[in-house]
Design a protein around this motif. Structure first.
Motif, PDB file in Angstrom:
ATOM      1  N   ASN A   1       0.797  -1.218   0.000  1.00 34.11           N
ATOM      2  CA  ASN A   1       0.000   0.000   0.000  1.00 34.11           C
ATOM      3  C   ASN A   1       0.834   1.275   0.000  1.00 34.11           C
ATOM      4  OD1 ASN A   1       0.987  -0.102   2.606  1.00 34.11           O
ATOM      5  ND2 ASN A   1      -0.958  -0.790   3.504  1.00 34.11           N
TER       6      ASN A   1
ATOM      7  N   GLU B   1       2.935   7.786  -2.755  1.00 44.07           N
ATOM      8  CA  GLU B   1       1.491   7.562  -2.682  1.00 44.07           C
ATOM      9  C   GLU B   1       1.179   6.446  -1.693  1.00 44.07           C
ATOM     10  OE1 GLU B   1      -2.314   6.323  -5.541  1.00 44.07           O
ATOM     11  OE2 GLU B   1      -0.311   6.635  -6.405  1.00 44.07           O
TER      12      GLU B   1
ATOM     13  N   THR C   1      -1.947   4.095   0.267  1.00 45.72           N
ATOM     14  CA  THR C   1      -3.325   3.619   0.180  1.00 45.72           C
ATOM     15  C   THR C   1      -3.836   3.324   1.581  1.00 45.72           C
ATOM     16  OG1 THR C   1      -2.917   2.625  -1.989  1.00 45.72           O
ATOM     17  CG2 THR C   1      -4.859   1.882  -0.785  1.00 45.72           C
TER      18      THR C   1
ATOM     19  N   LYS D   1     -10.467   9.544  -3.771  1.00 47.03           N
ATOM     20  CA  LYS D   1     -11.419   8.632  -3.157  1.00 47.03           C
ATOM     21  C   LYS D   1     -11.459   7.327  -3.937  1.00 47.03           C
ATOM     22  CE  LYS D   1     -13.714   9.361  -0.223  1.00 47.03           C
ATOM     23  NZ  LYS D   1     -13.447   9.156   1.233  1.00 47.03           N
ATOM     24  N   GLY D   2     -11.065   6.230  -3.307  1.00 45.26           N
ATOM     25  CA  GLY D   2     -11.134   4.931  -3.951  1.00 45.26           C
ATOM     26  C   GLY D   2     -10.420   4.913  -5.288  1.00 45.26           C
ATOM     27  N   GLU D   3     -11.158   4.567  -6.358  1.00 44.50           N
ATOM     28  CA  GLU D   3     -10.589   4.502  -7.693  1.00 44.50           C
ATOM     29  C   GLU D   3     -10.687   5.824  -8.441  1.00 44.50           C
ATOM     30  OE1 GLU D   3      -8.927   1.906  -8.827  1.00 44.50           O
ATOM     31  OE2 GLU D   3      -9.289   0.917  -6.903  1.00 44.50           O
ATOM     32  N   SER D   4     -11.215   6.857  -7.786  1.00 46.98           N
ATOM     33  CA  SER D   4     -11.359   8.162  -8.446  1.00 46.98           C
ATOM     34  C   SER D   4     -10.002   8.822  -8.631  1.00 46.98           C
ATOM     35  CB  SER D   4     -12.267   9.077  -7.614  1.00 46.98           C
ATOM     36  OG  SER D   4     -13.555   8.511  -7.470  1.00 46.98           O
TER      37      SER D   4
ATOM     38  N   GLY E   1      -9.327   2.295   0.942  1.00 44.70           N
ATOM     39  CA  GLY E   1      -9.079   2.390  -0.494  1.00 44.70           C
ATOM     40  C   GLY E   1      -8.725   3.767  -0.978  1.00 44.70           C
ATOM     41  N   ASP E   2      -8.834   4.787  -0.128  1.00 41.63           N
ATOM     42  CA  ASP E   2      -8.446   6.140  -0.526  1.00 41.63           C
ATOM     43  C   ASP E   2      -6.934   6.214  -0.745  1.00 41.63           C
ATOM     44  OD1 ASP E   2     -11.050   6.804  -0.203  1.00 41.63           O
ATOM     45  OD2 ASP E   2     -10.711   8.439   1.222  1.00 41.63           O
ATOM     46  N   HIS E   3      -6.524   7.194  -1.536  1.00 39.49           N
ATOM     47  CA  HIS E   3      -5.103   7.406  -1.807  1.00 39.49           C
ATOM     48  C   HIS E   3      -4.702   8.811  -1.385  1.00 39.49           C
ATOM     49  CE1 HIS E   3      -4.914   3.755  -4.324  1.00 39.49           C
ATOM     50  NE2 HIS E   3      -6.136   4.100  -4.683  1.00 39.49           N
TER      51      HIS E   3
END
Length: 228
Positions: free
Chosen positions: A134, A149, A151, A179-182, A196-198
């Protein structure tokens, strides 16, 4: 945009391909006959000659170029090409080998817009792929700075907290949040960090371990934060 790439070797040709695929105009300068032929076969405009010679560079119409990338394996040739490009108003990017001493790096870095280390960038990508997990090193910004980065996982200390509650060390700064995969965006202090946020953090190498501990906890892969 129009770009002039000095050096049609492995680094130069791949860079030219990426730029061309993005819709940009690229001209390569190369003196090795084999490299010239490979670049022309790939569909590129190539000027055959030494990119450290001003008359050769003039053939690439530097006045119309937005930037010049000196990407050969010869540090001195790269520097000369950048100085000529600078005289024509080009943004200048110079390739340098990672094993040069810091004082040499500083000498050249002060004269060009950006210095790149292809070997180090490749090593960072390979290391991230091998380690997984992560934490992902994005780029080295300077001799002592890295963009990383993280996760958010279920075990992350910041899971469920807002970005405004994220207290990083003095030599670290939150640069982006997703946010997540955004897609990543400018951080909103009121946004809550969830599974799941980055988050992307710019930090001094000496503080990366502390940042890791704060954002993802002690279970994170500390080795993913170091240099390549």
């Amino acid at each position: 945009m129009r770009f002039v790439i000095v050096g049609a070797g492995r680094v130069g040709l791949r860079t030219a391909r990426v730029l061309q695929e993005s819709g940009h105009d690229v001209v390569l300068i190369e003196q090795d006959e084999g490299a010239v032929e490979r670049a022309r076969t790939a569909g590129f405009e190539v000027i055959e000659g030494d990119g450290a010679i001003e008359t050769i560079l003039d053939g690439a119409d530097l006045d119309a170029a937005d930037a010049l990338g000196a990407l050969t394996g010869d540090l001195n040739d790269n520097f000369v090409a950048c100085m000529i490009g600078k005289e024509h108003g080009c943004r200048t990017v110079m390739r340098i080998d990672e094993d040069y001493r810091e004082e040499i790096y500083r000498r050249y870095a002060s004269e060009v817009d950006e210095v790149i280390y292809p070997e180090r960038l490749g090593a960072i990508a390979a290391k991230n792929a091998l380690l997984g997990g992560n934490i992902r090193a994005v780029a080295d910004i300077a001799q002592n700075l890295q963009l990383v980065e993280f996760t958010i996982t279920e075990s992350s200390p910041m899971n469920g907290y807002s970005l405004s509650e994220l207290e990083l060390p003095a030599n670290a700064k939150l640069m982006a949040h997703g946010k997540g995969e955004s897609a990543l965006t400018i951080p909103d202090p009121d946004e809550t960090l969830e599974l799941g946020d980055h988050v992307v953090v710019l930090a001094d190498f000496d503080t990366l371990a502390d940042v890791r501990s704060i954002v993802v906890g002690e279970s994170g892969h500390a080795t993913a934060l170091g240099g390549a």
